[in-house]
Write a protein that holds these residues in place. Structure first.
Motif, mmCIF file in Angstrom:
data_model
loop_
_atom_site.group_PDB
_atom_site.id
_atom_site.type_symbol
_atom_site.label_atom_id
_atom_site.label_comp_id
_atom_site.label_asym_id
_atom_site.label_seq_id
_atom_site.Cartn_x
_atom_site.Cartn_y
_atom_site.Cartn_z
ATOM 1 N N UNK A 33 0.973 -1.031 0.196
ATOM 2 C CA UNK A 33 0.129 -0.157 0.128
ATOM 3 C C UNK A 33 0.960 1.116 0.185
ATOM 4 N N UNK A 34 0.333 2.240 -0.093
ATOM 5 C CA UNK A 34 1.337 3.841 0.085
ATOM 6 C C UNK A 34 1.711 3.462 1.251
ATOM 7 N N UNK A 35 2.016 4.664 1.118
ATOM 8 C CA UNK A 35 3.560 5.009 2.259
ATOM 9 C C UNK A 35 3.951 3.752 2.890
ATOM 10 N N UNK A 36 4.611 2.899 2.160
ATOM 11 C CA UNK A 36 4.868 1.766 2.868
ATOM 12 C C UNK A 36 3.634 0.590 3.713
ATOM 13 N N UNK A 37 2.965 1.235 3.112
ATOM 14 C CA UNK A 37 1.779 0.211 4.244
ATOM 15 C C UNK A 37 1.856 0.774 5.493
ATOM 16 N N UNK A 38 2.798 1.949 6.141
ATOM 17 C CA UNK A 38 2.304 2.515 6.786
ATOM 18 C C UNK A 38 1.197 3.361 7.634
ATOM 19 N N UNK A 39 -0.403 2.565 8.286
ATOM 20 C CA UNK A 39 -1.172 3.588 7.927
ATOM 21 C C UNK A 39 -1.144 4.637 8.745
ATOM 22 N N UNK A 40 -0.241 4.857 10.253
ATOM 23 C CA UNK A 40 -0.033 6.212 11.265
ATOM 24 C C UNK A 40 0.359 7.618 9.820
ATOM 25 N N UNK A 41 1.945 6.807 9.152
ATOM 26 C CA UNK A 41 1.514 7.660 8.126
ATOM 27 C C UNK A 41 0.664 8.654 7.001
ATOM 28 N N UNK A 42 0.231 7.642 6.327
ATOM 29 C CA UNK A 42 -0.950 8.463 5.606
ATOM 30 C C UNK A 42 -2.319 8.761 5.978
ATOM 31 N N UNK A 43 -2.585 9.075 7.838
ATOM 32 C CA UNK A 43 -3.090 9.616 9.118
ATOM 33 C C UNK A 43 -2.097 10.806 8.925
ATOM 34 N N UNK A 44 -1.451 10.792 9.278
ATOM 35 C CA UNK A 44 -0.609 12.185 9.276
ATOM 36 C C UNK A 44 -0.278 12.865 8.535
ATOM 37 N N UNK A 45 -0.382 12.170 7.271
ATOM 38 C CA UNK A 45 -0.551 13.059 6.077
ATOM 39 C C UNK A 45 -1.336 13.883 5.818
ATOM 40 N N UNK A 46 -2.587 13.094 5.859
ATOM 41 C CA UNK A 46 -4.207 13.593 5.359
ATOM 42 C C UNK A 46 -4.422 14.905 6.029
ATOM 43 N N UNK A 47 -3.779 14.755 7.704
ATOM 44 C CA UNK A 47 -3.861 15.966 8.396
ATOM 45 C C UNK A 47 -3.552 16.933 8.020
ATOM 46 N N UNK A 48 -1.940 16.408 7.314
ATOM 47 C CA UNK A 48 -1.402 18.316 6.816
ATOM 48 C C UNK A 48 -2.020 18.678 5.744
ATOM 49 N N UNK A 49 -2.214 18.052 4.990
ATOM 50 C CA UNK A 49 -3.179 18.214 3.993
ATOM 51 C C UNK A 49 -4.335 19.267 4.725
ATOM 52 N N UNK A 50 -5.281 18.967 5.906
ATOM 53 C CA UNK A 50 -6.184 19.611 6.108
ATOM 54 C C UNK A 50 -6.017 20.207 7.156
ATOM 55 N N UNK A 51 -4.813 20.540 7.703
ATOM 56 C CA UNK A 51 -4.226 21.916 7.981
ATOM 57 C C UNK A 51 -3.768 23.165 7.721
ATOM 58 N N UNK A 52 -2.782 22.290 6.555
ATOM 59 C CA UNK A 52 -1.599 23.622 6.221
ATOM 60 C C UNK A 52 -2.696 24.052 4.146
ATOM 61 N N UNK A 53 -3.440 23.027 4.127
ATOM 62 C CA UNK A 53 -4.352 23.762 2.508
ATOM 63 C C UNK A 53 -3.600 23.772 1.674
#
Length: 229
Positions: A33-53
């Motif tokens: 899966x994406x980002x080496x299958x790292x679930x927490x990193x996918x969530x972290x990246x989604x949070x960055x998208x939300x916070x930094x627009x």
């Protein structure tokens, strides 16, 4: 609904999609899966998208396009480069029908220089750097290019040492070429960058045990999955 509300609604929907995505059992396998299958990193990246627009998501090191394909779901422009001809051909074929993704066959430094000369140079953008695979380590130059032209952007670096958690792997290409805080110290000092690391311990991770760092000219307050160094 105004433009700001529409953007927030879109980001919230994507974050919800990321949460659903993390429930897939296949992501528990290393490198799956994406980002080496790292679930927490996918969530972290989604949070960055939300916070930094960000205006756009920019990736170096497309490889086979697995992470790129996931990034495209944020419905932002995605620019990515791959220097290996075979990997580029595969990724280009895979992503050719994805309208918001542009895949380029290029060295990451030339790619970033060209891209940031245009409107994207004004930022903010969200970068995912993963083009470090051989002796010609481009990372320091990539950071100089990015923060020299787009200081309000945020950068995520894959395969980076996480201080205090040796369970996370990182790349080491020999003397002076280990992906550690010391390697980026000059750039961080020059541009007054803050370093943020995963709050999730490696013992709680899924996928490949690879570390990362998030760099920004400002402190990223409110990103729950990151801690400041």
């Amino acid at each position: 609904m105004n433009v700001g509300q529409s953007l927030q609604h879109s980001l919230e929907r994507q974050r919800a999609g990321a949460l659903k995505f993390l429930q897939q059992p296949a992501l528990g396998r290393a490198w799956g899966g994406p980002m080496n299958g790292q679930r927490w990193r996918c969530l972290m990246f989604a949070e960055l998208v939300h916070k930094t627009a960000p205006k756009a998501i920019i990736e170096t090191g497309t490889y086979l396009g697995t992470t790129t394909e996931w990034l495209a779901a944020f419905q932002l422009p995605v620019f990515t480069c791959e220097a290996d001809p075979e990997n580029f051909g595969f990724a280009k074929a895979r992503l050719g029908a994805t309208p918001n993704v542009r895949v380029l066959p290029a060295d990451s430094r030339a790619f970033l220089t060209q891209l940031l000369r245009g409107p994207l140079g004004a930022g903010p953008n969200l970068f995912y750097l993963d083009a470090h695979w051989n002796d010609d380590l481009p990372l320091a130059q990539e950071l100089e290019i990015i923060f020299g032209r787009s200081l309000d952007s945020v950068v995520v670096i894959d395969d980076f040492e996480v201080p205090g958690d040796p369970g996370y792997g990182f790349d080491d290409y020999g003397a002076g070429k280990a992906l550690t805080a010391a390697y980026i110290s000059g750039v961080a000092e020059r541009f007054k960058l803050s370093s943020h690391y995963p709050i999730t311990p490696s013992t709680d991770k899924t996928g490949a045990l690879r570390g990362c760092v998030v760099l920004a000219h400002r402190t990223l307050n409110g990103v729950s999955l990151l801690r400041r160094s």
